[in-house]
Design a protein around this motif. Structure first.
Motif, PDB file in Angstrom:
ATOM      1  N   ASP A  85      -0.648  -3.025   7.242  1.00 15.62           N
ATOM      2  CA  ASP A  85      -0.425  -3.625   5.929  1.00 15.62           C
ATOM      3  C   ASP A  85      -1.691  -3.439   5.096  1.00 15.62           C
ATOM      4  O   ASP A  85      -2.693  -4.107   5.312  1.00 15.62           O
ATOM      5  CB  ASP A  85      -0.086  -5.109   6.064  1.00 15.62           C
ATOM      6  N   SER A  87      -1.764  -3.783   1.750  1.00 17.63           N
ATOM      7  CA  SER A  87      -1.408  -4.318   0.429  1.00 17.63           C
ATOM      8  C   SER A  87      -2.641  -4.702  -0.373  1.00 17.63           C
ATOM      9  O   SER A  87      -2.645  -4.589  -1.605  1.00 17.63           O
ATOM     10  CB  SER A  87      -0.504  -5.538   0.571  1.00 17.63           C
ATOM     11  N   SER A 174       2.409  -1.809   2.216  1.00 15.56           N
ATOM     12  CA  SER A 174       2.578  -2.884   3.198  1.00 15.56           C
ATOM     13  C   SER A 174       3.046  -2.361   4.548  1.00 15.56           C
ATOM     14  O   SER A 174       3.031  -3.104   5.534  1.00 15.56           O
ATOM     15  CB  SER A 174       3.582  -3.916   2.683  1.00 15.56           C
TER      16      SER A 174
END
Length: 748
Positions: A85, A87, A174
């Motif tokens: 992930d 993000s 993600s």
């Protein structure tokens, strides 16, 4: 552990956790020297020793990876399970160094669980290690308003960063599943050194493009011979140049008033420029009857040097305050256009600044247009040029130097997309609105020049999207193919369908000839109709496509030629400045034009031209754009035809000109362009090349100009016309330059 076969090698390092979201800070996922986290390392046609590390000359410990000779040797990094992930991150980071004494082009692919992929090609330079940063979203120099990016690596806070400058594709941050490094078909084993792999909250893109330009419009982070550091340097340079130009002008060979060569063969004087073939060679002839090889320069104008500043003011270190004297060089523009040349480009409207205009004011105390025109003519003559080429200032028509003019035909007529639409679609010559637009453009262009003996002639538009001359049938017949895909409200499609109807009468005849099943003739009238591509089993397809393209090209050139004969009977029609083209267009141009013109960005003018066809047509040729650029004098793009260094530009120019002189069809060669383009991109399309004879500071590139002058003046010994019955002189060979070509491009 070594891997020399095509079977993947997997190193599973099982310390740490994967799949945990990252905080907004740099994070190491894996260290090739001291692995701490769970990452799978897979090699394909590459060698990664399991534990061996080595010290660089700078004392850094890194691990060697060898890419073997193969189609696509690679290293792939994946989570031990699940996905990463990212993000909160802005870039993938990797400590990396070339283990060779040369740059290596590394391809990087980052993939997410949904199949989306980001890709980038990174030029990994020789030298110390740096941190590679690949942004996790698409980016390019165009997104910053320019054709080419500033040089990398970037040194910031004592650290070396290698931000990727061109990233394509998409990614789900993600759910990142892999990062792959690869080489494309290396001819020999290539080695790189690797360290920490992870993510970064800063992709360094802002830092790369920040503070690029100094007060003179020069690249602020670099230095080179002749870089301007003060107003006094500008003024002294202008004074030194004035003395040199006077000396060079006094030493020019004897010429007639128009720059024709005196002392060799002569021709009939008609009072205007014309063409004539003598022996095996074609010549341009001056109004006074002397042989003339058109040595020209394009874009001799102060009007193409502005660059947009609105929205990217941080690029410029010293823009003047609004109330300062040099603030008069600000302006407003809008260059948004639905063309391939502007696709994906940002910062193409708003406030601009003219660094060249400001530098003229610093040097000469003002911007007198007549002073500028006279100085440009003085320079061109002293440098051995005799023609003002396309895209130049309109004031040259009164400067007593031969010049050319463009016929830029604009209107609301239909156009056809061919896939070669850098400047837009092909004008539809069957559309009555095209004939009216051509008539209007030619009447306006000829109005003030009808009886001007200094005007050589007119060009029929520029780099139109005729198609591609090659083995790909979809490119070769792009014009016919693209026309059939349109609706019948486009006149060109109606003309094509009429040709087919006259030949085949009905859908049964067409179906048999083309090897398709056309149930009703009306189906061809539908938008998006997919015609078959030419193939050996059905030769009628190629015959019909070719016949239409002949009809199209002849209609186009005849429309322009007929109008020009009426409005400007004393001047030459100099062809269509072909870039991407097809034989049908060249043949039609030869039929209706006095000269066939090509824009050629190649080491030698004949390369890429169908010289067998051109010799059969036996029409004079003009090379209306060529150049050799480099990246070591400020602007970031080396042009369409790039050489390694500034010092290589002169030999490349001389070689090109010498090869042009060897070809009896060639009657002229025009350099693109007079000035360097702004390093942050010109208004039209963001091009930012070091292509000029003159810098943005108005200082000539002296070494290059000296080489150009020598080559220009030597040309008279090769091209001068013999008396009737005498053999033409032969060219002398010169050594080839060190040049590396780059495809793509386009000019205004």
């Amino acid at each position: 552990m070594l891997s020399t076969s095509k079977r993947p090698l997997v190193l599973a390092i099982l310390l740490g956790l994967s799949g945990i979201p990252l905080a907004a800070q740099a994070e190491t996922l894996f260290n090739f020297v001291r692995p701490l986290d769970a990452v799978q390392v897979t090699t394909q046609d590459a060698v990664l020793p399991s534990v061996t590390a080595e010290s660089t000359p700078e004392g850094e410990i890194l691990r060697r990876l060898t890419f073997n000779v193969a189609d696509k040797p690679s290293l792939r990094l994946t989570p031990q399970s699940g996905s990463w992930d990212w993000s909160a991150a802005e870039a993938m980071s990797l400590r990396i160094q070339s283990a060779q004494d040369w740059a290596i082009t590394v391809e990087v692919a980052i993939e997410s669980a949904d199949g989306k992929v980001l890709t980038s090609q990174v030029a990994l330079p020789a030298g110390p290690a740096q941190t590679l940063l690949v942004p996790l979203a698409a980016t390019s120099p165009n997104a910053h308003g320019m054709r080419a990016a500033p040089p990398v690596p970037l040194t910031r806070d004592g650290k070396r960063w290698l931000p990727a400058i061109q990233v394509s594709g998409e990614l789900d941050r993600s759910r990142v599943t892999s990062v792959t490094l690869s080489l494309n078909k290396p001819a020999a084993a290539q080695n790189i050194l690797l360290g920490r792999f992870g993510t970064s909250p800063d992709d360094q893109q802002d830092a790369l493009y920040e503070g690029l330009m100094d007060a003179y419009g020069q690249y602020a982070r670099g230095d080179w011979p002749g870089k301007v550091k003060s107003d006094e340097q500008l003024k002294k340079g202008a004074a030194d140049e004035a003395r040199l130009l006077a000396d060079w002008t006094a030493k020019l060979p004897k010429q007639d008033a128009y720059g024709g060569w005196i002392g060799g063969g002569t021709f009939e004087a008609t009072g205007f420029f014309r063409t004539e073939k003598r022996g095996e060679r074609w010549y341009l002839v001056t109004p006074e009857g002397h042989p003339f090889f058109s040595l020209g320069v394009n874009a001799v104008t102060p009007g193409l040097s502005q660059t947009y500043v609105e929205g990217r003011e941080s690029m410029f270190k010293a823009l003047p305050e609004d109330n300062a004297p040099l603030a008069r060089h600000f302006g407003q523009g809008d260059d948004r256009a639905d063309t391939d040349a502007n696709q994906g480009r940002a910062f193409n409207q708003g406030r601009w600044y003219d660094f060249y205009g400001a530098n003229l004011e610093r040097t000469y105390g003002g911007n007198d247009p007549q002073r500028w025109l006279g100085h440009a003519v003085e320079r061109l003559r002293a440098w051995g040029f005799n023609t003002v080429g396309n895209w130049s200032d309109g004031g040259f028509s009164g400067q007593r130097m031969p010049y050319t003019l463009p016929l830029s035909i604009r209107g609301d007529f239909a156009t056809i997309r061919t896939g070669f639409d850098w400047w837009g679609g092909m004008p539809d010559p069957f559309d009555p609105r095209f004939a009216m637009a051509a008539e209007r453009a030619i009447a306006i262009a000829a109005r003030d020049h009808r009886d001007d003996p200094w005007l050589i002639g007119y060009f029929a538009d520029n780099e139109l999207a005729w198609g591609g001359h090659g083995d790909d049938p979809k490119a070769r017949y792009a014009l016919a193919y693209g026309t059939l895909r349109l609706t019948t409200d486009v006149p060109a499609k109606r003309a094509f369908l009429k040709q087919l109807r006259d030949k085949y009468r009905n859908q049964e005849g067409l179906s048999k000839a083309w090897g398709i099943e056309l149930k009703a003739w009306e189906l061809m009238e539908d938008p998006g109709f997919e015609p078959p591509l030419p193939n050996p089993e059905h030769p009628a397809i190629e015959e019909d496509f070719k016949r239409f393209q002949v009809f199209f090209a002849e209609t186009y050139f005849k429309t322009i030629a007929d109008s020009l004969k009426w409005h400007a009977p004393n001047h030459l029609l100099l062809g269509g400045r072909f870039a991407a083209t097809v034989p049908e267009a060249v043949e039609a141009c030869a039929r209706y034009c006095d000269v066939i013109s090509f824009n050629r960005y190649t080491p030698e003018p004949q390369q890429g031209l169908d010289m067998d066809l051109l010799r059969r047509l036996d029409k004079p040729l003009m090379l209306t754009e060529f150049h050799f650029g480099s990246q070591d004098r400020g602007p970031f793009w080396g042009g369409v035809m790039e050489v390694q260094r500034e010092e290589d530009r002169g030999p490349a120019y001389a070689r090109f000109l010498q090869k042009a002189a060897e070809e009896p069809l060639i009657v002229g060669a025009h350099w693109f362009q007079y000035l360097d383009q702004p390093a942050t991109g010109r208004l039209l399309d963001g091009e930012n090349g070091h292509l000029g004879l003159v810098a943005i500071t108005d200082r000539p590139w002296q070494g290059f100009v000296e080489s150009v002058r020598k080559a220009n003046l030597a040309l008279a010994k090769v091209i001068d016309a013999p008396q009737a019955g005498e053999p033409a002189p032969k060219a002398v060979e010169s050594p080839p330059p060190a040049a590396s070509g780059k495809e793509e491009g386009g000019k205004p």
